[in-house]
Design a protein around this motif. Structure first.
Motif, short mmCIF file in Angstrom:
data_model
loop_
_atom_site.label_atom_id
_atom_site.label_comp_id
_atom_site.label_asym_id
_atom_site.label_seq_id
_atom_site.Cartn_x
_atom_site.Cartn_y
_atom_site.Cartn_z
N GLY A 233 22.44 44.00 -5.89
CA GLY A 233 22.00 45.21 -6.58
C GLY A 233 20.57 45.06 -7.09
O GLY A 233 19.90 46.05 -7.37
N ALA A 234 20.10 43.82 -7.22
CA ALA A 234 18.70 43.59 -7.61
C ALA A 234 17.87 43.46 -6.33
O ALA A 234 18.10 42.55 -5.53
CB ALA A 234 18.59 42.31 -8.44
N ALA A 235 16.93 44.39 -6.16
CA ALA A 235 16.13 44.39 -4.94
C ALA A 235 14.84 43.61 -5.15
O ALA A 235 14.31 43.58 -6.27
CB ALA A 235 15.81 45.82 -4.55
N VAL A 236 14.34 43.00 -4.10
CA VAL A 236 13.04 42.33 -4.17
C VAL A 236 12.18 42.91 -3.04
O VAL A 236 12.56 42.83 -1.88
CB VAL A 236 13.17 40.80 -4.00
CG1 VAL A 236 11.79 40.14 -4.09
CG2 VAL A 236 14.11 40.22 -5.04
N GLN A 237 11.06 43.50 -3.42
CA GLN A 237 10.18 44.08 -2.41
C GLN A 237 8.84 43.35 -2.42
O GLN A 237 8.30 43.03 -3.49
CB GLN A 237 9.93 45.57 -2.70
CG GLN A 237 9.13 46.24 -1.57
CD GLN A 237 8.61 47.62 -1.91
OE1 GLN A 237 8.16 47.87 -3.03
NE2 GLN A 237 8.64 48.53 -0.95
N CYS A 238 8.31 43.09 -1.24
CA CYS A 238 6.99 42.47 -1.15
C CYS A 238 6.03 43.47 -0.51
O CYS A 238 6.28 43.96 0.59
CB CYS A 238 7.09 41.20 -0.31
SG CYS A 238 5.53 40.33 -0.26
N VAL A 239 4.95 43.78 -1.23
CA VAL A 239 3.96 44.75 -0.75
C VAL A 239 2.70 43.97 -0.36
O VAL A 239 2.15 43.23 -1.18
CB VAL A 239 3.65 45.80 -1.84
CG1 VAL A 239 2.64 46.81 -1.34
CG2 VAL A 239 4.93 46.51 -2.27
N GLU A 240 2.27 44.15 0.88
CA GLU A 240 1.14 43.35 1.40
C GLU A 240 0.01 44.28 1.87
O GLU A 240 -0.15 44.52 3.07
CB GLU A 240 1.65 42.47 2.56
CG GLU A 240 2.68 41.45 2.10
CD GLU A 240 3.48 40.81 3.24
OE1 GLU A 240 3.74 41.49 4.25
OE2 GLU A 240 3.85 39.64 3.10
N PRO A 241 -0.77 44.81 0.92
CA PRO A 241 -1.80 45.79 1.30
C PRO A 241 -2.98 45.17 2.05
O PRO A 241 -3.27 43.98 1.88
CB PRO A 241 -2.31 46.32 -0.05
CG PRO A 241 -1.49 45.66 -1.11
CD PRO A 241 -0.79 44.50 -0.52
N GLY A 242 -3.66 46.03 2.82
CA GLY A 242 -4.99 45.69 3.33
C GLY A 242 -5.99 46.08 2.25
O GLY A 242 -5.65 46.12 1.06
N ALA A 243 -7.21 46.43 2.64
CA ALA A 243 -8.24 46.73 1.64
C ALA A 243 -7.95 48.04 0.90
O ALA A 243 -7.58 49.04 1.51
CB ALA A 243 -9.60 46.83 2.31
N VAL A 244 -8.10 47.98 -0.43
CA VAL A 244 -7.96 49.17 -1.28
C VAL A 244 -9.23 49.24 -2.12
O VAL A 244 -9.72 48.19 -2.59
CB VAL A 244 -6.72 49.06 -2.19
CG1 VAL A 244 -6.57 50.29 -3.07
CG2 VAL A 244 -5.45 48.86 -1.35
N SER A 245 -9.76 50.44 -2.32
CA SER A 245 -11.02 50.56 -3.05
C SER A 245 -10.79 50.38 -4.55
O SER A 245 -10.40 51.32 -5.25
CB SER A 245 -11.64 51.93 -2.77
OG SER A 245 -12.85 52.03 -3.46
N THR A 246 -10.99 49.16 -5.04
CA THR A 246 -10.83 48.84 -6.48
C THR A 246 -11.97 47.90 -6.88
O THR A 246 -12.75 47.46 -6.04
CB THR A 246 -9.50 48.11 -6.75
OG1 THR A 246 -9.57 46.83 -6.11
CG2 THR A 246 -8.29 48.87 -6.24
N ASN A 247 -11.98 47.52 -8.16
CA ASN A 247 -12.99 46.55 -8.62
C ASN A 247 -12.94 45.26 -7.81
O ASN A 247 -13.95 44.61 -7.58
CB ASN A 247 -12.74 46.17 -10.09
CG ASN A 247 -13.05 47.33 -11.00
OD1 ASN A 247 -13.78 48.25 -10.62
ND2 ASN A 247 -12.48 47.31 -12.21
N MET A 248 -11.71 44.90 -7.40
CA MET A 248 -11.54 43.62 -6.69
C MET A 248 -12.33 43.56 -5.39
O MET A 248 -12.79 42.50 -4.98
CB MET A 248 -10.06 43.38 -6.40
CG MET A 248 -9.78 42.04 -5.79
SD MET A 248 -8.04 41.70 -5.60
CE MET A 248 -7.61 41.04 -7.18
N THR A 249 -12.48 44.71 -4.73
CA THR A 249 -13.17 44.70 -3.43
C THR A 249 -14.64 45.11 -3.55
O THR A 249 -15.32 45.26 -2.54
CB THR A 249 -12.45 45.64 -2.44
OG1 THR A 249 -12.23 46.90 -3.08
CG2 THR A 249 -11.15 45.08 -1.95
#
Ligand SMILES: NC(=O)c1ccc[n+]([C@@H]2O[C@H](COP(=O)([O-])OP(=O)(O)OC[C@H]3O[C@@H](n4cnc5c(N)ncnc54)[C@H](OP(=O)(O)O)[C@@H]3O)[C@@H](O)[C@H]2O)c1
Length: 319
Positions: A233-249
């Motif tokens: 019942g406890a789900a684990v999701q892994c999100v693996e984005p490419g480039a997103v326009s934020t301070n980090m990039t």
């Protein structure tokens, strides 16, 4: 068939020709099956998921905790989850920004908010206070979003502080925050842990060596934990984005300027949140999935070395 091909085939014993034909058919069949499976997966994740949106508070619980939530993807995740009716607990290091974002979310989405000031770079000492602040809240979703990326450079230039900050922010925070919420999710048989990794987890990146390795850790941990939690019942999701326009990039305008492959944080989070409950491992954004599918057809050695060559060029120019 050319004369030469016909003569070559005649030279081969019949059995060998049969085996070669079978290998060919199997290889083409595999490519077709993978392509169809990929398209079906993409439709399920990005179209079906949007058409059949679940009620997040009912499915998982009333509160969402988002780490690193005063800017970028974390802030957009918090807003998107609030839009879907979740109360939001923001965890970040700057109180002024925390209060500003909490106020914005409260007034726009009419949900409850709470804030915890914590600097994840400090490691172990911060989690006692975070645990206290989580107590009594029905935590349905934890988004382990906080992450850091230092300017590109050779490993030898990283200081000891840099190294421990990477480990504390990108790696230890995921484990420590999950440890705080997962037991209660397992007891209640509902909840979701969303770990924000990166497409960098697929390929070792020269000059971002610790970052890409830390994301490989997050992805591997998420997949193992998902197996462990199974049908609890406890789900684990892994999100693996490419480039997103934020301070980090912002260090590289090629991957910072919004465009087809570089969504804004709001566009990214709108898409990624919709995949929750529909995909256990996802880039979160359809154009990133397309990009990854193409990259994965290329030999890893080629990707790793051409990335290094590109960075060598950039670093030379910036000197
Ligand atoms: N942007 C991309 O292209 C991209 C691609 C793939 C994966 N990701 C991953 O997505 C996640 C979010 O990235 P982003 O691009 O949104 O980053 P960002 O724009 O730099 O935002 C990071 C957020 O985390 C907070 N934060 C940073 N260091 C912290 C610390 N030591 N303690 C507490 N809070 C801290 C920041 O707060 P302050 O306001 O205090 O700085 C800010 O709210 C990261 O895990 C990143 O690795 C990003």
């Amino acid at each position: 068939m050319s004369n030469l091909e016909e003569r070559l085939l005649l030279l081969l014993p019949k059995g060998v020709v049969g085996v070669l034909a079978l290998v060919g058919i199997l290889a083409v069949g595999r490519i077709l099956a993978c392509s169809v499976w990929g398209v079906v997966g993409a439709l399920r994740t990005y179209v079906w998921a949007r058409l059949w949106a679940k009620s997040l508070p009912e499915t998982y619980g009333k509160w969402a905790v988002v780490t690193g939530s005063t800017d970028g993807i974390g802030k957009s995740y918090a807003k998107e989850l609030a839009k879907k009716g979740m109360n939001i607990l923001l965890v970040s290091r700057n109180m002024e920004k925390l209060q500003r974002v909490a106020k914005e979310i409260r007034s726009k989405y009419r949900v409850q908010t709470d804030v915890v000031q914590a600097d994840f770079a400090l490691g172990r000492p911060i989690y006692g206070n975070i645990a206290k602040r989580l107590k009594g809240k029905d935590i349905g979703i934890l988004v382990n979003n906080v992450g850091m990326l230092l300017a590109p450079g050779p490993f030898k230039k990283l200081t000891e502080d840099n190294i421990w900050a990477y480990v504390n922010v990108n790696v230890a925070s995921v484990l420590a925050m999950t440890r705080l919420v997962l037991p209660e999710m397992l007891r209640r048989k509902k909840g979701a842990v969303v770990n924000v990794s990166s497409v960098a987890s697929y390929f070792p990146m020269a000059y971002f060596q610790v970052y890409s390795a830390s994301k490989a850790f997050v992805s591997s941990f998420s997949r193992a934990l998902r197996e462990e939690c199974g049908s609890s019942g406890a789900a684990v999701q892994c999100v693996e984005p490419g480039a997103v326009s934020t301070n980090m990039t912002s260090f590289d305008k090629d991957i910072h300027t919004p465009g087809f492959f570089t969504p804004t944080a709001d566009a990214f989070a709108g898409s990624a949140v919709a995949t929750l409950g529909h995909a256990a491992r996802t880039t979160g954004y359809w154009a990133h999935r397309l990009q990854l599918a193409v990259w994965r057809t290329l030999p890893e050695r080629y990707i790793v070395s051409s990335y290094k060559a590109r960075m060598d060029n950039k670093l030379k120019k910036s000197k």
